[in-house]
Write a protein that holds these residues in place. Structure first.
Motif, short mmCIF file in Angstrom:
data_model
loop_
_atom_site.label_atom_id
_atom_site.label_comp_id
_atom_site.label_asym_id
_atom_site.label_seq_id
_atom_site.Cartn_x
_atom_site.Cartn_y
_atom_site.Cartn_z
N ILE A 7 30.60 43.19 34.17
CA ILE A 7 31.52 42.25 34.81
C ILE A 7 32.89 42.36 34.16
CG2 ILE A 7 32.02 39.82 35.30
CD1 ILE A 7 29.01 39.30 35.27
N PHE A 8 33.91 42.60 34.97
CA PHE A 8 35.29 42.64 34.50
C PHE A 8 35.86 41.23 34.61
CE2 PHE A 8 34.33 46.96 35.24
CZ PHE A 8 35.24 47.74 34.52
N GLY A 9 36.13 40.63 33.44
CA GLY A 9 36.61 39.26 33.40
C GLY A 9 35.57 38.33 32.83
N ALA A 10 35.92 37.67 31.71
CA ALA A 10 34.99 36.77 31.04
C ALA A 10 35.46 35.32 31.12
CB ALA A 10 34.82 37.19 29.58
N GLY A 11 36.20 35.01 32.20
CA GLY A 11 36.65 33.65 32.43
C GLY A 11 35.69 32.89 33.35
N THR A 12 36.24 31.93 34.08
CA THR A 12 35.42 31.09 34.95
C THR A 12 34.68 31.90 36.00
OG1 THR A 12 36.96 29.24 34.64
CG2 THR A 12 35.47 29.12 36.52
N LEU A 13 35.39 32.81 36.66
CA LEU A 13 34.74 33.62 37.69
C LEU A 13 33.70 34.56 37.10
CD1 LEU A 13 37.48 34.66 40.28
CD2 LEU A 13 35.49 33.21 40.66
N GLY A 30 27.16 43.63 30.24
CA GLY A 30 28.17 43.02 29.37
C GLY A 30 29.42 42.69 30.17
N PHE A 31 30.36 42.05 29.50
CA PHE A 31 31.67 41.73 30.08
C PHE A 31 32.73 42.65 29.48
CE2 PHE A 31 29.38 37.69 30.33
CZ PHE A 31 29.72 37.21 31.58
N LEU A 32 33.79 42.88 30.25
CA LEU A 32 35.01 43.50 29.73
C LEU A 32 36.17 42.56 30.03
CD1 LEU A 32 34.51 47.22 30.85
CD2 LEU A 32 34.13 46.25 28.57
N ASP A 33 37.01 42.30 29.04
CA ASP A 33 38.10 41.34 29.21
C ASP A 33 39.27 41.76 28.33
OD1 ASP A 33 38.21 38.20 30.34
OD2 ASP A 33 39.62 38.65 28.72
N ASP A 34 40.51 41.58 28.82
CA ASP A 34 41.66 42.02 28.04
C ASP A 34 42.09 41.01 26.96
OD1 ASP A 34 42.79 40.10 29.66
OD2 ASP A 34 44.11 41.47 30.73
N ASP A 35 41.40 39.87 26.88
CA ASP A 35 41.66 38.89 25.83
C ASP A 35 40.87 39.29 24.58
OD1 ASP A 35 41.99 36.75 24.14
OD2 ASP A 35 41.46 35.22 25.63
N LYS A 36 41.57 39.81 23.59
CA LYS A 36 40.90 40.32 22.39
C LYS A 36 40.14 39.23 21.64
CE LYS A 36 44.09 44.17 21.65
NZ LYS A 36 45.06 44.80 20.72
N LEU A 71 38.12 38.50 38.33
CA LEU A 71 39.40 38.11 37.74
C LEU A 71 40.10 37.12 38.64
CD1 LEU A 71 40.52 41.67 36.61
CD2 LEU A 71 39.75 39.81 35.12
N GLU A 72 40.64 36.03 38.05
CA GLU A 72 41.30 34.99 38.83
C GLU A 72 42.64 35.45 39.39
OE1 GLU A 72 39.73 34.43 36.01
OE2 GLU A 72 38.32 32.77 36.36
N ASN A 73 43.40 36.23 38.60
CA ASN A 73 44.73 36.69 39.01
C ASN A 73 44.59 37.83 40.02
OD1 ASN A 73 47.15 38.64 38.65
ND2 ASN A 73 47.89 36.72 37.80
N LYS A 74 45.11 37.62 41.23
CA LYS A 74 44.92 38.59 42.31
C LYS A 74 45.56 39.93 41.99
CE LYS A 74 46.93 37.90 46.33
NZ LYS A 74 47.72 39.14 46.63
N THR A 75 46.76 39.92 41.42
CA THR A 75 47.44 41.17 41.10
C THR A 75 46.65 41.97 40.07
OG1 THR A 75 49.60 40.18 41.59
CG2 THR A 75 49.59 42.17 40.24
N HIS A 76 46.16 41.28 39.05
CA HIS A 76 45.35 41.94 38.01
C HIS A 76 44.05 42.47 38.62
CE1 HIS A 76 43.48 41.61 33.70
NE2 HIS A 76 43.68 42.85 34.08
N LYS A 77 43.47 41.69 39.50
CA LYS A 77 42.22 42.10 40.15
C LYS A 77 42.44 43.37 40.97
CE LYS A 77 38.53 40.19 43.06
NZ LYS A 77 38.06 38.95 43.75
N GLU A 78 43.52 43.41 41.74
CA GLU A 78 43.83 44.58 42.55
C GLU A 78 44.02 45.82 41.65
OE1 GLU A 78 47.25 43.25 44.65
OE2 GLU A 78 46.09 42.41 46.31
N LYS A 79 44.66 45.63 40.51
CA LYS A 79 44.90 46.74 39.58
C LYS A 79 43.58 47.30 39.04
CE LYS A 79 47.19 47.74 35.16
NZ LYS A 79 47.99 47.15 34.04
N VAL A 80 42.66 46.42 38.68
CA VAL A 80 41.37 46.87 38.13
C VAL A 80 40.54 47.55 39.21
CG1 VAL A 80 39.19 46.10 37.13
CG2 VAL A 80 41.34 45.20 36.26
N VAL A 81 40.54 47.00 40.42
CA VAL A 81 39.80 47.63 41.52
C VAL A 81 40.34 49.03 41.78
CG1 VAL A 81 39.39 47.56 44.01
CG2 VAL A 81 39.09 45.49 42.64
#
Length: 212
Positions: A7-13, A30-36, A71-81
């Motif tokens: 799962i890309f993104g370890a926030g609410t979604l 596992g999760f991958l997230d850009d928040d170290k 990912l909650e942020n649409k722009t970030h989500k589009e980039k990862v996709v």
């Protein structure tokens, strides 16, 4: 689905996606997230492995491991996709809760999240990477574009069209036949009785344009 999922993104979604995959007995690797700060922490015993752009983790995706972008942020989500398509030749899988109701005659794209209690009725079309949260209803022959978010308890009535990138707030009602254009936003609890133009934000009952 037999393969485990990253799962890309370890926030609410991301947490919601984990619950959905667990409801279907799908292993989350596992999760991958850009928040170290989240790296090497756990969410329900599933580890946040590291950064989404780390080739060491990305290399496991595409053969025997699937990906889901939460990912909650649409722009970030589009980039990862886009990155997954280009670097791993992989389209994210769907996350559909075991207690969601999805008609066999509905058309679903890829990378879609449908939470518990949501309903997608006959003939509805759901575009890639769209989010449909708990208890939302997408009724017969409604057409939902890509990267759309439909909030908890929202009701999208029959033959509604929602274009790419639009946001429908929790508890909103869109009456039959209405068109919500690209990147428009509908506030929580609103009742939409007229088409909403591209990029506009509407709110209220009946919904009117705000923020002019």
């Amino acid at each position: 689905m037999k393969n485990p999922v990253v799962i890309f993104g370890a926030g609410t979604l991301g947490r919601l996606a984990l619950d959905i995959f667990s409801s279907n007995d799908v292993l989350v690797y596992g999760f991958l997230d850009d928040d170290k700060k989240k790296h090497n922490t756990e969410i329900s015993e599933v580890v946040v492995l590291g950064d989404p752009m780390d080739d060491g983790f990305l290399k496991i995706i595409g053969n025997k491991t699937e990906a889901f972008v939460a990912l909650e942020n649409k722009t970030h989500k589009e980039k990862v996709v886009k990155m997954l398509l280009e670097r791993r030749k992989t389209m994210p899988v769907n996350a559909i809760h075991g207690k969601a109701i999805v008609s066999e005659d509905a058309e679903l794209g890829h990378g879609i999240l449908i939470a518990g209690g949501a309903v997608v009725n006959q003939g509805a079309k759901i575009g890639n990477h769209t989010i449909i949260l708990s208890n939302a209803v997408v009724d017969t022959q409604a057409e939902i574009g890509e990267f759309v978010e439909i909030g908890n308890g929202a009701i999208i009535n029959a033959e509604v069209t929602i274009e790419n990138g639009a946001f429908i707030g929790s508890g909103a009602i869109v009456v039959s036949g209405i068109k919500i254009c690209k990147n428009a936003r509908v506030g929580a609890g609103s009742v939409v009785i007229e088409d909403v133009k591209e990029g506009a934000t509407v709110f209220g009952n009946p919904a009117v344009v705000v923020g002019k």
